[in-house]
Scaffold this motif. Structure first.
Motif, short mmCIF file in Angstrom:
data_model
loop_
_atom_site.label_atom_id
_atom_site.label_comp_id
_atom_site.label_asym_id
_atom_site.label_seq_id
_atom_site.Cartn_x
_atom_site.Cartn_y
_atom_site.Cartn_z
N PHE A 193 -17.40 5.29 -1.40
CA PHE A 193 -16.18 4.51 -1.32
C PHE A 193 -15.48 4.62 -2.67
O PHE A 193 -16.02 5.19 -3.63
CB PHE A 193 -16.43 3.05 -0.90
CG PHE A 193 -17.01 2.17 -1.97
CD1 PHE A 193 -16.21 1.54 -2.89
CD2 PHE A 193 -18.38 1.94 -2.02
CE1 PHE A 193 -16.73 0.71 -3.86
CE2 PHE A 193 -18.92 1.11 -2.98
CZ PHE A 193 -18.09 0.49 -3.92
N ARG A 232 -11.15 1.06 -1.34
CA ARG A 232 -10.99 1.80 -0.08
C ARG A 232 -12.36 2.27 0.38
O ARG A 232 -13.04 3.00 -0.35
CB ARG A 232 -10.04 2.97 -0.27
CG ARG A 232 -9.83 3.83 0.98
CD ARG A 232 -8.75 4.88 0.70
NE ARG A 232 -7.44 4.27 0.50
CZ ARG A 232 -6.40 4.90 -0.05
NH1 ARG A 232 -6.53 6.16 -0.47
NH2 ARG A 232 -5.23 4.29 -0.19
N PRO A 283 -14.07 4.35 3.33
CA PRO A 283 -13.91 5.19 4.52
C PRO A 283 -14.83 4.74 5.66
O PRO A 283 -15.95 4.30 5.42
CB PRO A 283 -14.31 6.57 4.01
CG PRO A 283 -14.00 6.54 2.55
CD PRO A 283 -14.36 5.14 2.12
N ASP A 303 -9.22 -1.59 2.80
CA ASP A 303 -8.25 -0.76 2.06
C ASP A 303 -7.19 -1.69 1.50
O ASP A 303 -6.11 -1.83 2.07
CB ASP A 303 -7.65 0.28 3.00
CG ASP A 303 -6.83 1.34 2.26
OD1 ASP A 303 -6.95 1.43 1.02
OD2 ASP A 303 -6.09 2.08 2.93
N GLU A 304 -7.50 -2.37 0.39
CA GLU A 304 -6.56 -3.36 -0.13
C GLU A 304 -6.83 -3.72 -1.59
O GLU A 304 -7.82 -3.28 -2.17
CB GLU A 304 -6.56 -4.61 0.74
CG GLU A 304 -7.87 -5.37 0.82
CD GLU A 304 -7.70 -6.61 1.70
OE1 GLU A 304 -7.34 -7.68 1.16
OE2 GLU A 304 -7.93 -6.51 2.92
N SER A 339 0.82 -1.22 0.00
CA SER A 339 0.00 0.00 0.00
C SER A 339 0.86 1.27 0.00
O SER A 339 0.37 2.35 -0.30
CB SER A 339 -0.94 0.02 1.21
OG SER A 339 -0.23 0.24 2.42
N ASN A 380 -11.95 -0.65 7.84
CA ASN A 380 -10.55 -0.99 7.60
C ASN A 380 -10.35 -1.61 6.22
O ASN A 380 -9.31 -2.21 5.94
CB ASN A 380 -10.02 -1.92 8.69
CG ASN A 380 -10.76 -3.26 8.72
OD1 ASN A 380 -11.67 -3.50 7.93
ND2 ASN A 380 -10.37 -4.12 9.65
N TRP A 385 -7.92 -1.43 -6.52
CA TRP A 385 -7.73 -1.28 -5.06
C TRP A 385 -9.01 -0.66 -4.52
O TRP A 385 -9.49 0.35 -5.05
CB TRP A 385 -6.53 -0.38 -4.80
CG TRP A 385 -6.12 -0.31 -3.35
CD1 TRP A 385 -6.77 0.34 -2.34
CD2 TRP A 385 -4.96 -0.92 -2.76
NE1 TRP A 385 -6.09 0.19 -1.16
CE2 TRP A 385 -4.98 -0.59 -1.39
CE3 TRP A 385 -3.92 -1.70 -3.27
CZ2 TRP A 385 -3.98 -1.02 -0.53
CZ3 TRP A 385 -2.93 -2.13 -2.40
CH2 TRP A 385 -2.96 -1.79 -1.04
N LYS A 391 -9.28 7.19 -10.03
CA LYS A 391 -9.97 7.00 -8.75
C LYS A 391 -11.46 7.10 -9.06
O LYS A 391 -11.98 8.17 -9.39
CB LYS A 391 -9.56 8.09 -7.75
CG LYS A 391 -10.34 8.06 -6.44
CD LYS A 391 -9.95 9.26 -5.58
CE LYS A 391 -10.74 9.31 -4.29
NZ LYS A 391 -10.39 10.52 -3.50
#
Length: 255
Positions: A159, A79, A81, A86-87, A50, A84, A77, A168
Motif C-alpha cells: 500500500f 491508498r 489497492p 484512498d483518502e 482527490s 476502497n 494520503w 510516494k
C-alpha cells in the motif's frame, strides 16, 4: 368524582407519554439518517479533493495543495489497492479530535483517517500508527478486514502513503492481526527500536500478528513501520484490526 379525576389524570399522562414516544422515535430515526447523509457528503468532498494531483505523475494526490486549500492538518494520503481506502491522513495534537471530525473539521460520527499524535508527520518513526474507524457505511478503514482473508492477503502485498513533499512511500505488507487496545508498541511514548529492546518488540509483533519469522528478522533498529489500525467493528473497540507493514524507500515524483 374522584374516579373521574383519576381517569382524567391518567388520560393526560398517557397522552404525554404518546407525544414523548413520537418525539423520541423521530429523534432516534432522524439522527442516524442525518449522520448517513453527512458521511456521504464527506465522501463526495474527499472525491473532489482527490482530483488535485501532482503534474506528470500517475495520479499522485497533491497533498501539499490539499493541505493548503482544504485543511492544514493534512499530513498525507493513504491508498490501499484492492480496497476502497484512498483518502487524506490528518494529524493534530489530540488523537480524539479526528475520531469524530471530518476533513473540513465538521462533526462527523465516522471521523477521519489520522496519524498518531506522537508520530512525526514525515513517517520516520519506527512505528507510525494510522487510525480510522470501522464504519457502518463501509468506508474509512472498514475494508482492512479483507486482509483477514488469506487469499486476499496473498494477492495484495503493498500500500502507499503520499506526502506533502511529493513522495510516494511504498509499504510492503508483512502481517496482519488483532492487537489489544492496550498495546505496548502504541501506549508507550515514542517507542524507538534499539539493539537492547529489539528482541522484546519483535516478540510483540510475533504474538499478535501472522508475521513470519523471516519478516520478523528483517525488522531492525532503522525500520520504519506503518500500522493501519481500526476497531473490530463499528460497535466493538475491544480489539484492533491491523495491517502491519514493512517500509521501503520512498519513490519520488522528481520534484
Amino acid at each position: 368524582m374522584k374516579n373521574k379525576k383519576k381517569a382524567d389524570w391518567l388520560d393526560w399522562l398517557l397522552r404525554i407519554a404518546i407525544v414523548l414516544g413520537i418525539i423520541g422515535t423521530f429523534y432516534f430515526s432522524y439522527s442516524p439518517a442525518k449522520n448517513y447523509v453527512t458521511a456521504k457528503q464527506e465522501e463526495a468532498k474527499i472525491e473532489e479533493v482527490s482530483k488535485k494531483v501532482v503534474e506528470n505523475t500517475n495520479d499522485y494526490p497533491d497533498v501539499k495543495e490539499i493541505k493548503k486549500s482544504t485543511n492544514e492538518d493534512v499530513v498525507g494520503w493513504v491508498r490501499v489497492p484492492g480496497t476502497n481506502i484512498d483518502e487524506p491522513i490528518l494529524q493534530t495534537t489530540d488523537n480524539d479530535y479526528y475520531l469524530n471530525h471530518s476533513l473540513t473539521k465538521e462533526e462527523l460520527d465516522v471521523g477521519s483517517i489520522f496519524l498518531d499524535a506522537k508520530a512525526n508527520s514525515n513517517y520516520d518513526n519506527n512505528f507510525n500508527f494510522v487510525f480510522g474507524h470501522n464504519t457502518y457505511i463501509d468506508n474509512k478503514f472498514t475494508q482492512l478486514r479483507k486482509f483477514s482473508d488469506p487469499e486476499f492477503n496473498k494477492a495484495n502485498k503493498t500500500f502507499y502513503i503520499f506526502t506533502d513533499k511529493h513522495e510516494k512511500i511504498t509499504y510492503r505488507i508483512i502481517g496482519q492481526g488483532l492487537i489489544p487496545p492496550v498495546f505496548p508498541l502504541y501506549t508507550e511514548d515514542n517507542v524507538k527500536l534499539t539493539v537492547d529492546n529489539l528482541t522484546e518488540y519483535q516478540k510483540y509483533l510475533k504474538e499478535y500478528t501472522d508475521i513470519t519469522q523471516e519478516s520478523i528478522e528483517d525488522i531492525h533498529v532503522d525500520s520504519k513501520l506503518a500500522i493501519l489500525t481500526t476497531c473490530l467493528n463499528y460497535n466493538n473497540s475491544t480489539g484492533r484490526q491491523t495491517a502491519r507493514t514493512g517500509w521501503s524507500r520512498p519513490e519520488t515524483t522528481g520534484w
